[in-house]
Design a protein around this motif. Sequence first.
Motif, short mmCIF file in Angstrom:
data_model
loop_
_atom_site.label_atom_id
_atom_site.label_comp_id
_atom_site.label_asym_id
_atom_site.label_seq_id
_atom_site.Cartn_x
_atom_site.Cartn_y
_atom_site.Cartn_z
N PRO A 291 0.84 -1.21 0.00
CA PRO A 291 0.00 0.00 0.00
C PRO A 291 0.87 1.26 0.00
CG PRO A 291 -0.48 -1.45 1.87
CD PRO A 291 0.81 -1.90 1.29
N LYS A 360 -3.41 -0.14 -3.25
CA LYS A 360 -4.11 0.35 -2.07
C LYS A 360 -3.50 1.70 -1.70
CE LYS A 360 -4.90 -4.16 -0.06
NZ LYS A 360 -4.15 -5.14 0.74
N ASN A 397 -9.96 4.47 2.77
CA ASN A 397 -8.74 3.87 2.21
C ASN A 397 -7.60 3.91 3.23
OD1 ASN A 397 -10.18 3.65 -0.12
ND2 ASN A 397 -8.66 4.66 -1.43
N ILE A 401 -5.58 0.80 5.41
CA ILE A 401 -4.12 0.59 5.45
C ILE A 401 -3.61 0.59 6.90
CG2 ILE A 401 -1.88 1.58 4.77
CD1 ILE A 401 -3.31 2.57 2.19
#
Lengths: 452, 483
Positions: A291, A360, A397, A401
């Motif tokens: 990510p 990501k 988002n 993470i």
Amino acid sequence: MKIIMQFCVAALLLLCTYHDTRAQSTPAQALTNITIHHADGTVVTGATLVWRNGTIEAAGLNVTIPFDARVRDGGDSLHVYPGFIDGYGTWGSVDAPTNQPRPDRPGEPGYQRAGIQPDRATSQNFKTDKREFAEIQQLGFTVAALGIKGFFLSGQVDVYHLTGAETPDNLMADRIAQKVQFVSSPGAYPNTLMAMMTSLRQLFHNASALQKHQKLYAETPDRYSPAPRDAVLEALYPVSDNRIPFFFSADNREDIQRVLKLKDEIGFNLVLVSGKEAYTMADELKRKNVPVLVSIELPEKPSHMKKETDKKEKEDNGNNQESGETDEISAEEANFRERQESAYYDLVNNARRLMEAGVKTGFSSSGMKASDFGKHVQTLLENGYEEAALVRLMTINTAAILGIERNTGSLQRGKLADFSVRTAPLSDKNSKVLYGISAGKFTEFSQEGRRR
Amino acid sequence: MRPSIILFAIVILAASVQARASDTGSVHIKNATVITISGDELENTDVVVENGIIRAIGQNLATPRNAAVVDAAGMYLMPGIIDAHSHLAITRGVNEATHPVTAEVSMYDVINPNDVGIYRALAGGVTTIHTMHGSANVIGGQGATLKLHYGADAADMRFAGAPRTIKFALGENPTRVHGQGSNVQPRTRMGVEQIVREHFDQAIEYREKRTRYEQAKALHERNPRRNPAPEPVARNIRLDVLADIIDGTILVHCHSYRSDEILMLMRVFNDYGIKNYTFQHANEAFKVAPELKANGAHTSIFADWWAYKFEVYYSTPYNAAILNRYGVVNSINSDSPEVIRHLNHEAAKTVKYGGVTHNEALRMITLNPAIQLGIDHLVGSVEVGKQADLSLWSAHPLSIYAINEMTFVDGVRRFDREADGDDQRLQVSVTETYDSMAEFEAGRHHDACMEDVWLFFGEQNSSAQHQLNSRFNGIQQLNGHLH
């Protein structure tokens, strides 16, 4: 006298018990007649949001407002966004030391002088001035993963609810990552990029051997020499055991390649932080499931681009007669300008390209000035970013993470009441945050930008 | 200039980059005078390259399918020049000047493939460089042997099959940096020798311990009941590299000037059984040429540069010729992003001073450095089966009037004087200016081996600032020097 004292203590205890009971039945709070901008991009007008005890009870239309709720009427003009989450920032951190004395043996400076400090916790490294927390709250942030300003391995990353000066007391998740960057502590080993690369490898060799030794000694102390303790190496065990990732800052393509090389060699879990040129490595980042907590900090436009913009603005204002100066430039320079312009737009489009490539992608302030946030958001919006995409980037988002998506990141029943109330949609450049609500804690900001 | 002309020019420039990128590494160079280095000079000769390998050398050869054709009538084709001493293409620090021994660091970790200096070197006919750690430390970092695939990623510039190398340094630099600068050993040349010996001894001891540990661990893994787990011995990268030097898998390139210290290191290496090494600079090597030959040691020197510090006063431009006469494998190097562009001139000086043959002079910038880098079986001469690293000159390359017209790396045209635009930056940053590429000093001005030592001795804060994302604040490369 003694009896009076006993009475006072008993009364105090009673009072505390009474407060506890009250806490369990805290009245609900409600915002009505508001526009909710959800993390998934849906926008609901005329909506109601209800929360109690720091948790969302309802968000949307046709919501029954509890009888005990304190109701604030949004008057159809207020906009509610899920609280933005800073995936990595150093707000409130003490500064990295400057002008440190030369170590006696620069080649063996000790962990601290070398800037190898994964044993540092944010809670021990906040500066006394706590104003920065309110500054980013006022931008709409309610949660931040915080690290410590420093050098190569600057410390652990902890997640806090942003609640002004009380932020340090509102730890949400601790030791979610270790922070690394290719920045050395000047005048001490490892001083160069090449030495930092190899030092990281060596640290893992040392940590691995020590961890094995400690385990063997703990199991059969009569067979092995006593294993030493080492707070720095022990702080790396969660990384070497793949329980937490490295938050590794790198921006240019070659540095990102270096980080990926180290990841492949050492085998740590990685979250790339900042990643201004990460789009150039998007496919590999996706393939390796890395990510990116991307920075949206942008450089100034090159001067020839600025001139063009100014000229256009003048023309738009019907002011096109004078100036008259045209750049006489060679084909080579024209080519250079074209390449520079595309380099600028590459940086602008970085976050979008990462998202489109399926990496990501979350948000990281990563050293950006709080006062520049609005400017950069506006630049992205002017260059084709959709508001919803930016909101998603900075909310759900980033929460995913950081591993806190079950608790926060969107306005859903059962999640923490983390949101901000704005005077206008985020995409309106005059939009201001009126209230910041962090786990239900209400902070009101005055229009002049001061926290009340 | 009218916009349409500008646009046309941009299209042309873009097209030339496109053509380069799609180059397959197959080319038929016709009617050149071929300076093979390993054999005779061949007139009116064709060289046919397929997929980066020289397939045929002769006259009237057939052109393979998909091969580009270059008419080289009146031109001279020679092997690509190899620079055995360079500090090009290094990112953020040439010297890890904090410790006298930093064998663990590697230049392969910090290659900057976008350094426009690579293109400038290609323009001088250079196809391979040995980019090294600086000379601040007695035992510096591991070197990188690079093919100048300008435009490729760092990993793709690595010369496949090249042996590992490492930089050593004797004399004033390490004693100044560590002895005077940090008040640690070595303060004298005697100390330099002891640093080498002490670290070699540590490496031998470590290798024994670590090998014993690995053996015991293997036994334990096979039968844990009978063989208890051994107490761990951590892998030590620095000592591992030093042990590999003693085992002969890493070639040493040692910065040195004085004959006494050259003899000293050969004694030390004989004590530890180390062979196949090269003395870099070696201005006094001519005094000990027979001893160098007897030990099989090589030299890589400047043609005629000296007197930039005390230990470099006793020098002569006849150094190369004398070494050559004694059969020492000698190369001429640049150690400079500027001199690398005209190493042919440097080689020509050995003809002037000492009268070496033309072939021997050119050998000093082709096959001899290839031998010193352990890649002479792959490059360094124009031979069938070798990699097609070639440079094509308008006249004999030892002539002051010769101009390099084209440079091929693995058969791919990486420099073309006629076709290439002026601005060969691979990347343009948002903050740099158009003119910044032209800011380039001609001539040799400083001791490149001591580059970036100021990172260590200099202002701490500015150095930390520079490290932060140089590309985004407009600083492409650090350029600190210590004269």
